[in-house]
Design an enzyme around this catalytic site. Structure first.
Site, PDB file in Angstrom:
ATOM      1  N   ASP A 235      34.531  37.797  45.380  1.00 17.58           N
ATOM      2  CA  ASP A 235      34.706  37.769  43.937  1.00 17.58           C
ATOM      3  C   ASP A 235      33.486  37.044  43.362  1.00 17.58           C
ATOM      4  OD1 ASP A 235      35.910  37.578  41.387  1.00 17.58           O
ATOM      5  OD2 ASP A 235      37.879  37.377  42.300  1.00 17.58           O
TER       6      ASP A 235
ATOM      7  N   ASP B 116      33.848  39.452  38.295  1.00 16.63           N
ATOM      8  CA  ASP B 116      34.750  38.873  37.316  1.00 16.63           C
ATOM      9  C   ASP B 116      34.219  39.158  35.907  1.00 16.63           C
ATOM     10  OD1 ASP B 116      37.043  36.935  37.007  1.00 16.63           O
ATOM     11  OD2 ASP B 116      35.510  35.790  35.935  1.00 16.63           O
TER      12      ASP B 116
ATOM     13  N   HIS C 299      46.211  38.404  40.241  1.00 20.11           N
ATOM     14  CA  HIS C 299      46.520  36.981  40.075  1.00 20.11           C
ATOM     15  C   HIS C 299      46.637  36.534  38.623  1.00 20.11           C
ATOM     16  CE1 HIS C 299      42.283  37.453  39.511  1.00 20.11           C
ATOM     17  NE2 HIS C 299      42.201  36.226  39.034  1.00 20.11           N
ATOM     18  N   ASP C 300      46.457  37.434  37.691  1.00 22.18           N
ATOM     19  CA  ASP C 300      46.525  37.075  36.274  1.00 22.18           C
ATOM     20  C   ASP C 300      47.783  37.594  35.590  1.00 22.18           C
ATOM     21  OD1 ASP C 300      44.045  35.782  36.267  1.00 22.18           O
ATOM     22  OD2 ASP C 300      42.958  37.659  35.940  1.00 22.18           O
TER      23      ASP C 300
HETATM   24  C1  GLC Z   1      39.083  36.671  35.143  1.00 21.77           C
HETATM   25  C2  GLC Z   1      39.928  36.129  36.262  1.00 21.77           C
HETATM   26  C3  GLC Z   1      40.788  35.016  35.741  1.00 21.77           C
HETATM   27  C4  GLC Z   1      39.895  33.924  35.190  1.00 21.77           C
HETATM   28  C5  GLC Z   1      38.922  34.492  34.159  1.00 21.77           C
HETATM   29  C6  GLC Z   1      37.834  33.509  33.855  1.00 21.77           C
HETATM   30  O1  GLC Z   1      39.835  37.312  34.186  1.00 21.77           O
HETATM   31  O2  GLC Z   1      40.673  37.168  36.830  1.00 21.77           O
HETATM   32  O3  GLC Z   1      41.635  34.493  36.717  1.00 21.77           O
HETATM   33  O4  GLC Z   1      40.660  32.908  34.603  1.00 21.77           O
HETATM   34  O5  GLC Z   1      38.289  35.654  34.629  1.00 21.77           O
HETATM   35  O6  GLC Z   1      36.991  33.388  34.971  1.00 21.77           O
END
Ligand code: GLC
Length: 533
Positions: A100, A202, A321-322
């Site tokens: 990631d 990301d 995970h979100d």
């Molecule tokens: C992405 C990730 C999330 C994170 C955000 C800021 O959306 O999936 O978990 O909080 O980016 O990095």
């Protein structure tokens, strides 16, 4: 370089949230050795690649999405040596590894930011997005943060504001600076030299912001963030060049893959970054956002298909995970029939399926009281929006204390259903959700039509029944999913009904009778995968 093996098209990708997967050293937090110990499990499940949420050194304010060194491993997770072992062990089981990369922003503790904020004339001063305030001590513009509040933070030392779309400890990098951009490309090379097979980027379409920093137009909405249309703070035209450069850099190594997390855009917005010379793939979260409704799901798949050019390949996502876990979104109680049907959709529609750890055993969201929330936006928006911690609970391996995740108290509560909902129990139960996932993954490998075949929707009952064909020149596979609790009849033209029906998988029964006349009866919440001869 030979890039003809497009493993990522045929493969199934499994997301690991490292904090929560398996803890090998008893500190309550998952780590790389823990993952290594469970590679056999992943091999047996049949996944082709794992995507690791960030494992880089980080103050962990956003659980690793705040990176303080892009080329290291946080001691919480292990060392670079452990990482090399993970790669070796994964590769020996034909499992690829996807990292990631969080290149839109860093941690405020990254040495680049510490330098950048120290003065306005050092070599890193322009590596972040710094702006003067407006006269009268006002912020540079009206941009807001997804984590809540304004997106500008005033820095006393520089007497300027820096920009952050996410937490204020996650300053955004300035992709318009050529040195920064080259440093980013070096990060890709660093990990590819360590034999990493791909990257998940990301919020990649957030890298550029409007060059003139214009105000976003206002609109109605619940949170400050929703009260503006985000046309100037995200998804800017300059991203096109960056995507092309990333592809050139990764194409210099064989068989690498890059998937982007598109932020605040729908399928059309994601599609414009995908294809030859661009990213291999990008996420579209429409399916994930669909309620349990056949018509809405089918429409979401169709919109994705329509948006994609000939050279673009879809991604399919129900969990990450979100977001609230699908088993909790679909309100399935203890029953897994809907989850099994959802698995059929995910693994037989056209595209690369992404699984999120624990999805294969139907892990539910946990309940997190306010006092235990660790996720910054979860705290801020409590109780308006569910905290993301709730979908990040420890993996449920078996029924031993802490669900076999750790020998001590885990960083986040284990779901109380672990004594009966766990991987060990489900592996032994031929009727379990785990075994439906495993069989479906195996079916995809056996049947090219499920991997590469055309997708042809057959629309029936809009709310309850979804059906489609996957077809190559040698094979025709029918998938039918009953979203309703009651049995339903699927009517087909005589060309299809007249074929021999070979059941590849049913989520509810062992055998299937041949169609009666032009119809076949599906049980409540049943999904069928049938080879038509
Ligand atoms: C992405 C990730 C999330 C994170 C955000 C800021 O959306 O999936 O978990 O909080 O980016 O990095």
């Amino acid at each position: 370089m030979d890039n003809s093996n497009q493993w990522w098209k045929d493969g199934v990708i499994y997301q690991i949230y490292p904090c929560s997967f398996a803890d090998s050293n008893g500190d309550g937090v998952g780590d790389l050795q823990g993952i290594i110990t469970h590679l056999d499990y992943l091999e047996e499940l049949g996944v082709d690649a794992i995507w690791l949420s960030p494992v880089y050194p980080s103050p962990m304010v956003d659980f690793g999405y705040d990176v303080s060194d892009y080329c290291g491993i946080d001691p919480l997770f292990g060392s670079l040596d452990d990482f090399d072992i993970l790669i070796r062990e994964a590769h020996s089981r034909k499992i690829r590894v996807i990292m990631d990369l969080v290149l839109n922003h860093s941690s405020d503790q990254h040495p680049w930011f510490l330098e950048s904020r120290s003065s306005s004339d050092n070599p890193y001063s322009d590596w972040y997005i710094w702006r003067d305030g407006k006269p009268g001590g006002k912020r540079p513009n009206n941009w807001s943060s997804w984590f809540g509040g304004w997106a500008w933070e005033y820095d006393e030392g520089r007497g300027q504001y820096y920009y952050h779309m996410f937490g204020k400890l996650q300053p955004e990098l300035n992709w318009r600076n050529p040195q920064l951009r080259e440093a980013m490309m070096e990060i890709f090379r660093f990990w590819m030299d360590r034999c990493v097979d791909g990257f998940r980027l990301d919020v990649f379409n957030q890298y550029f912001k409007d060059a003139r920093f214009r105000d976003n137009p206002q609109k109605l909405g619940l949170r400050k963030f929703d009260r503006q249309t985000h046309i100037y703070d995200t998804d800017q035209p300059e991203m096109k060049g960056a995507v092309e450069e990333i592809r050139q850099v990764t194409d210099a190594y064989p068989e690498r893959y890059v998937v982007g997390e598109s932020f605040l855009v729908g399928p059309e917005g994601a599609a414009k970054y995908m294809g030859d010379g661009k990213l291999h793939a990008a996420f579209n979260f429409e399916l994930l956002n669909c309620p349990w409704d056949a018509g809405r799901m089918q429409a979401a798949l169709q919109r994705w298909e329509n948006a994609l050019g000939e050279d673009a390949w879809p991604t399919l996502v129900l969990n990450n995970h979100d977001n609230k876990r699908s088993s909790s979104r679909y309100r399935t109680g203890e029953n897994d029939d809907r989850n099994k049907a959802a698995a059929v959709l995910l693994l037989t529609a056209r595209g690369t399926p992404y699984l999120y750890y624990g999805e294969e055993i139907g892990m539910r969201n946990i309940h997190v009281p306010y006092s235990q929330i660790q996720d910054p936006p979860g705290k801020r928006y409590f109780p308006l929006f569910p905290t993301r911690d709730a979908c990040r609970s420890p993996m449920q391996w078996d029924n031993s204390p802490q669900s076999g995740f750790s020998s001590s108290a885990p960083w986040m509560t284990v779901h109380p259903d672990f004594p009966y909902r766990n991987a060990a129990a489900q592996r032994d139960d031929p009727e379990s959700l785990y075994n439906v996932y495993r069989k479906l993954i195996a079916l995809r490998k056996e049947h090219k039509a499920l991997q590469e075949g055309l997708y042809m929707p057959l629309t029936f009952e809009p709310k309850t029944l979804m059906a489609y064909l996957r077809q190559t020149k040698d094979e025709m596979i029918l998938v039918a999913i009953n979203f309703g609790r009651k049995p339903v009849r699927l009517f087909l033209g005589s060309d299809l009904a007249g074929k021999t029906w070979n059941l590849l998988l049913s989520t509810r029964r062992e055998k299937l009778e041949q169609p009666q006349g032009n119809a076949i009866r599906l049980l409540g919440n049943e999904a069928l995968v049938v080879d038509l001869d």
